[in-house]
Design a protein around this motif. Structure first.
Motif, PDB file in Angstrom:
ATOM      1  N   ARG A  76       0.830   8.029   9.386  1.00  0.00           N
ATOM      2  CA  ARG A  76       0.751   6.632   9.821  1.00  0.00           C
ATOM      3  C   ARG A  76      -0.062   5.795   8.844  1.00  0.00           C
ATOM      4  N   PRO A  77       0.265   4.516   8.726  1.00  0.00           N
ATOM      5  CA  PRO A  77      -0.588   3.645   7.902  1.00  0.00           C
ATOM      6  C   PRO A  77      -1.934   3.442   8.574  1.00  0.00           C
ATOM      7  N   ARG A  78      -2.984   3.454   7.789  1.00  0.00           N
ATOM      8  CA  ARG A  78      -4.339   3.345   8.336  1.00  0.00           C
ATOM      9  C   ARG A  78      -5.097   2.253   7.607  1.00  0.00           C
ATOM     10  N   SER A  79      -6.048   1.675   8.323  1.00  0.00           N
ATOM     11  CA  SER A  79      -6.869   0.619   7.750  1.00  0.00           C
ATOM     12  C   SER A  79      -8.294   0.772   8.245  1.00  0.00           C
ATOM     13  N   ARG A  80      -9.245   0.468   7.371  1.00  0.00           N
ATOM     14  CA  ARG A  80     -10.647   0.512   7.769  1.00  0.00           C
ATOM     15  C   ARG A  80     -11.027  -0.687   8.620  1.00  0.00           C
ATOM     16  N   GLU A  81     -10.236  -1.752   8.569  1.00  0.00           N
ATOM     17  CA  GLU A  81     -10.531  -2.942   9.351  1.00  0.00           C
ATOM     18  C   GLU A  81      -9.910  -2.822  10.738  1.00  0.00           C
ATOM     19  N   ARG A  82     -10.541  -3.446  11.690  1.00  0.00           N
ATOM     20  CA  ARG A  82     -10.053  -3.440  13.060  1.00  0.00           C
ATOM     21  C   ARG A  82      -9.379  -4.769  13.379  1.00  0.00           C
ATOM     22  N   GLY A  83      -8.611  -4.762  14.462  1.00  0.00           N
ATOM     23  CA  GLY A  83      -7.995  -5.989  14.921  1.00  0.00           C
ATOM     24  C   GLY A  83      -6.691  -6.307  14.211  1.00  0.00           C
ATOM     25  N   LEU A  84      -6.245  -7.547  14.393  1.00  0.00           N
ATOM     26  CA  LEU A  84      -4.965  -7.989  13.846  1.00  0.00           C
ATOM     27  C   LEU A  84      -4.963  -7.982  12.318  1.00  0.00           C
ATOM     28  N   THR A  85      -6.080  -8.337  11.706  1.00  0.00           N
ATOM     29  CA  THR A  85      -6.129  -8.355  10.237  1.00  0.00           C
ATOM     30  C   THR A  85      -5.927  -6.965   9.653  1.00  0.00           C
ATOM     31  N   GLY A  86      -6.609  -5.983  10.206  1.00  0.00           N
ATOM     32  CA  GLY A  86      -6.426  -4.616   9.723  1.00  0.00           C
ATOM     33  C   GLY A  86      -5.015  -4.120   9.936  1.00  0.00           C
ATOM     34  N   TRP A  87      -4.417  -4.470  11.088  1.00  0.00           N
ATOM     35  CA  TRP A  87      -3.043  -4.044  11.358  1.00  0.00           C
ATOM     36  C   TRP A  87      -2.082  -4.661  10.349  1.00  0.00           C
ATOM     37  N   LEU A  88      -2.258  -5.958  10.068  1.00  0.00           N
ATOM     38  CA  LEU A  88      -1.381  -6.626   9.105  1.00  0.00           C
ATOM     39  C   LEU A  88      -1.529  -6.025   7.711  1.00  0.00           C
ATOM     40  N   ARG A  89      -2.771  -5.790   7.283  1.00  0.00           N
ATOM     41  CA  ARG A  89      -2.991  -5.243   5.945  1.00  0.00           C
ATOM     42  C   ARG A  89      -2.359  -3.859   5.803  1.00  0.00           C
ATOM     43  N   SER A  90      -2.546  -3.019   6.820  1.00  0.00           N
ATOM     44  CA  SER A  90      -2.018  -1.661   6.723  1.00  0.00           C
ATOM     45  C   SER A  90      -0.496  -1.650   6.703  1.00  0.00           C
ATOM     46  N   ARG A  91       0.156  -2.544   7.464  1.00  0.00           N
ATOM     47  CA  ARG A  91       1.620  -2.573   7.492  1.00  0.00           C
ATOM     48  C   ARG A  91       2.208  -3.211   6.245  1.00  0.00           C
ATOM     49  N   LEU A  92       1.611  -4.292   5.785  1.00  0.00           N
ATOM     50  CA  LEU A  92       2.157  -4.976   4.613  1.00  0.00           C
ATOM     51  C   LEU A  92       1.934  -4.194   3.327  1.00  0.00           C
ATOM     52  N   ALA A  93       0.903  -3.378   3.286  1.00  0.00           N
ATOM     53  CA  ALA A  93       0.624  -2.581   2.088  1.00  0.00           C
ATOM     54  C   ALA A  93       1.114  -1.148   2.216  1.00  0.00           C
ATOM     55  N   ASP A  94       2.002  -0.893   3.174  1.00  0.00           N
ATOM     56  CA  ASP A  94       2.489   0.464   3.415  1.00  0.00           C
ATOM     57  C   ASP A  94       3.660   0.782   2.490  1.00  0.00           C
ATOM     58  N   PRO A  95       3.487   1.642   1.480  1.00  0.00           N
ATOM     59  CA  PRO A  95       4.608   1.936   0.572  1.00  0.00           C
ATOM     60  C   PRO A  95       5.746   2.675   1.251  1.00  0.00           C
ATOM     61  N   VAL A  96       5.440   3.469   2.275  1.00  0.00           N
ATOM     62  CA  VAL A  96       6.495   4.194   2.978  1.00  0.00           C
ATOM     63  C   VAL A  96       7.444   3.222   3.671  1.00  0.00           C
ATOM     64  N   ALA A  97       6.906   2.185   4.342  1.00  0.00           N
ATOM     65  CA  ALA A  97       7.749   1.216   5.031  1.00  0.00           C
ATOM     66  C   ALA A  97       8.616   0.436   4.040  1.00  0.00           C
ATOM     67  N   TRP A  98       8.082   0.086   2.886  1.00  0.00           N
ATOM     68  CA  TRP A  98       8.879  -0.644   1.894  1.00  0.00           C
ATOM     69  C   TRP A  98      10.004   0.236   1.345  1.00  0.00           C
ATOM     70  N   ARG A  99       9.753   1.525   1.170  1.00  0.00           N
ATOM     71  CA  ARG A  99      10.829   2.414   0.723  1.00  0.00           C
ATOM     72  C   ARG A  99      11.881   2.580   1.809  1.00  0.00           C
ATOM     73  N   HIS A 100      11.455   2.575   3.076  1.00  0.00           N
ATOM     74  CA  HIS A 100      12.427   2.615   4.163  1.00  0.00           C
ATOM     75  C   HIS A 100      13.273   1.342   4.180  1.00  0.00           C
ATOM     76  N   ALA A 101      12.646   0.199   3.880  1.00  0.00           N
ATOM     77  CA  ALA A 101      13.413  -1.043   3.805  1.00  0.00           C
ATOM     78  C   ALA A 101      14.429  -0.992   2.661  1.00  0.00           C
ATOM     79  N   LEU A 102      14.027  -0.435   1.502  1.00  0.00           N
ATOM     80  CA  LEU A 102      14.974  -0.273   0.390  1.00  0.00           C
ATOM     81  C   LEU A 102      16.121   0.650   0.788  1.00  0.00           C
ATOM     82  N   PHE A 103      15.816   1.698   1.525  1.00  0.00           N
ATOM     83  CA  PHE A 103      16.857   2.610   2.015  1.00  0.00           C
ATOM     84  C   PHE A 103      17.860   1.865   2.890  1.00  0.00           C
ATOM     85  N   THR A 104      17.359   0.965   3.752  1.00  0.00           N
ATOM     86  CA  THR A 104      18.244   0.198   4.630  1.00  0.00           C
ATOM     87  C   THR A 104      19.171  -0.698   3.831  1.00  0.00           C
TER      88      THR A 104
END
Length: 414
Positions: A103-131
Motif C-alpha cells: 500500500r502507499p504510505r505517508s508520514r503525514e496524517r489527514g487529507l494532505t498525507g493521503w493525497l501525497r501518497s496517492r499522487l506520488a504512487d508509482p504503482v498506481a501510475w503504472r496501473h493507469a498506463l496499463f489501462t
C-alpha cells in the motif's frame, strides 16, 4: 455370380464393424483458457478505459481547482483496484502469479498525507498506463481471435499462445510491485512487526518476574522489618524479634538472587565484560546436559549481535535440557566473511519442528527480523542440529559513539 459376390459382402460387413477412434477436442484446456481470456479482454478494457481514464482526465484537467487533486487521487486508487482484478484474472486464466504491491504510505496524517501518497504512487501510475494500453490491445486481440475461430482455427492455438504471452508480459511488467526495493520494504515491515511483538513479550516477562518475584519478597521484607521495629520500640527485644530479623535477612538474599537472575536475563554482565566465549561457557555450565563450546572469533562483534547469539543459544540449550533427552551437546561459533554463524548440536531423540510448540518458530522469526537465517535438522531418532547465521557487524571503538544534536554541533565548532 452369387458365390463370388459373398466375399465382397463379407468384407463390407467387416469394414463396418471396425471401431472408430474416440473423438478428441481440437484445442486443449490451456488453449481454451487463453482464448477466453483474450475474448473477455475487450469488454473489460472498454469499461475500464471509460471509467478510469475519463476519471483521471477530469482530475488532471481540474487539478488547478480544489476538487481536481482529490478526484485525481481517487482515480489512481481506482486504477489500483482494476490492477488487482487483472492480477486475479491472469492468475486464474493464464497461470501468472504476480505479487500484490504494498500500500502507499505517508508520514503525514489527514487529507494532505493521503493525497501525497496517492499522487506520488508509482504503482498506481503504472496501473493507469496499463489501462490506457489495454484498450487498443483488447480490440486487436478480440478481432484476431474471433476471426481465427471462424476461418483460421488450425493455427489458433499458436496465435492464442503468442497473444496471451504478450498479456503475461504486460501483467508482469506493469502490474507487479515496483522492484526489489518494494519487496524488501514489505519484508522489513513484517520483520518490524516480529521485533515489536518480541519486545512486547520481553517487557511483559520482565514485569511479571518483577511483580511475582522480587517485588513480592521486598513487600514481605518491609512488613517483617516493620513488625520488628514496632517490637523494638516497645522494648521487647526477645527471640521473636531475632527470628523476624533473621527471616528478613533471608528474604533480602532471595530478592537479590532473583534480581541478579533477572538482570542476567536482560543482559548478562559476563557477556558485556568478557564476550561470547566466556558467556556461552557459562551457559553451558548451567545446562543439565554436558555441553562443549567452541568460539572461533578473531574479534568481538557488535553488542547487539552478541546479544542475539547469546539469547538464541540460551533458548536452544534450554530446549536441549527439557525436551531432547540428550547425553551431550555442543555449541560452535565462527565467522565467515560478513556473516556470523553458530551451531547447536545434541545427540537426543530428535523430532523437533518449527511448528512443534518448542519455541523454534519464535527463534526463526527473531533471526529473520535481523536478516538472519535459522535452519533446523532434527530427524526422528536424532540427532538434532540447529545452524543459524546473522550479519556480522564490527564492534564500535571505545568512545566512538555518534553524537547528535546541539552537543555534536558544539563539539565540531570547538
Amino acid at each position: 455370380m452369387t458365390e463370388r459376390s459373398r466375399p465382397a459382402a463379407d468384407d463390407e460387413t467387416a469394414a463396418e464393424e471396425v471401431p472408430l477412434p474416440p473423438p478428441r477436442a481440437p484445442l486443449g484446456r490451456w488453449t481454451w483458457r487463453e482464448i477466453g481470456y483474450l475474448l473477455v479482454n475487450l469488454p473489460l478494457d472498454v469499461l475500464a478505459f471509460a471509467v478510469l481514464v475519463v476519471w483521471l482526465v477530469l482530475g488532471l484537467a481540474l487539478s488547478v481547482t480544489v476538487i481536481g487533486l482529490p478526484l485525481l487521487a481517487t482515480g489512481l486508487a481506482a486504477c489500483r483496484l482494476y490492477g488487482k482484478l487483472e492480477r486475479t484474472r491472469a492468475r486464474a486464466w493464464l497461470g501468472v502469479a504476480v505479487a500484490e504491491p504494498s500500500r502507499p504510505r505517508s508520514r503525514e496524517r489527514g487529507l494532505t498525507g493521503w493525497l501525497r501518497s496517492r499522487l506520488a504512487d508509482p504503482v498506481a501510475w503504472r496501473h493507469a498506463l496499463f489501462t490506457v494500453i489495454r484498450l487498443p490491445w483488447g480490440i486487436l486481440t478480440f478481432a484476431v481471435v474471433l476471426v481465427s475461430l471462424l476461418v483460421a482455427w488450425p493455427v489458433l492455438p499458436w496465435l492464442a499462445r503468442w497473444l496471451s504471452n504478450a498479456d503475461r508480459a504486460m501483467v508482469r511488467g506493469l502490474l507487479s510491485p515496483s522492484d526489489e526495493l518494494e519487496r524488501r520494504i514489505a519484508e522489513l515491515e513484517s520483520d518490524r512487526m516480529a521485533v515489536t511483538d518480541t519486545a512486547a513479550a520481553d517487557l511483559r516477562r520482565i514485569e511479571r518476574d518483577l511483580h511475582d518475584g522480587a517485588q513480592a519478597r521486598l513487600v514481605a521484607l518491609a512488613m517483617g522489618l516493620g513488625l520488628a521495629k514496632e517490637k523494638l520500640a516497645e522494648g521487647r527485644a526477645d527471640a521473636t524479634v531475632a527470628a523476624m530479623v533473621d527471616e528478613a535477612h533471608g528474604e533480602v538474599k532471595l530478592a537479590l538472587q532473583e534480581l541478579r537472575d533477572l538482570a542476567r536475563g536482560i543482559h548478562p554482565a559476563i557477556l558485556t565484560d568478557r564476550g561470547l566465549g566466556p558467556a556461552l561457557a557459562s551457559l553451558a555450565g548451567r545446562c543439565t546436559v554436558p555441553v562443549s563450546t567452541s568460539v572461533d572469533l578473531a574479534e568481538r562483534p557488535a553488542p547487539a549481535i552478541e546479544g542475539i547469539v547469546y539469547f538464541t543459544v540460551s533458548e536452544l540449550l534450554q530446549n536441549v535440557s527439557k525436551h531432547s533427552g540428550a547425553r551431550q551437546a555442543s555449541v560452535e561459533v565462527w565467522r565467515s566473511r560478513d556473516r556470523l554463524l553458530f551451531q547447536v548440536h545434541d545427540d537426543g531423540r530428535g523430532g523437533a519442528r518449527l511448528d512443534g510448540g518448542s519455541g523454534m518458530a519464535g527463534l526463526a522469526e527473531r533471526l529473520g527480523a535481523v536478516d538472519g537465517l535459522f535452519v533446523l535438522d532434527s530427524p526422528a531418532g536424532g540427532p538434532t542440529r540447529v545452524t543459524a547465521e546473522v550479519p556480522w557487524r564490527p564492534r564500535p571503538a571505545a568512545g566512538a559513539a555518534p553524537r547528535t544534536g546541539r552537543r555534536a554541533g558544539r563539539a565540531e565548532r570547538r
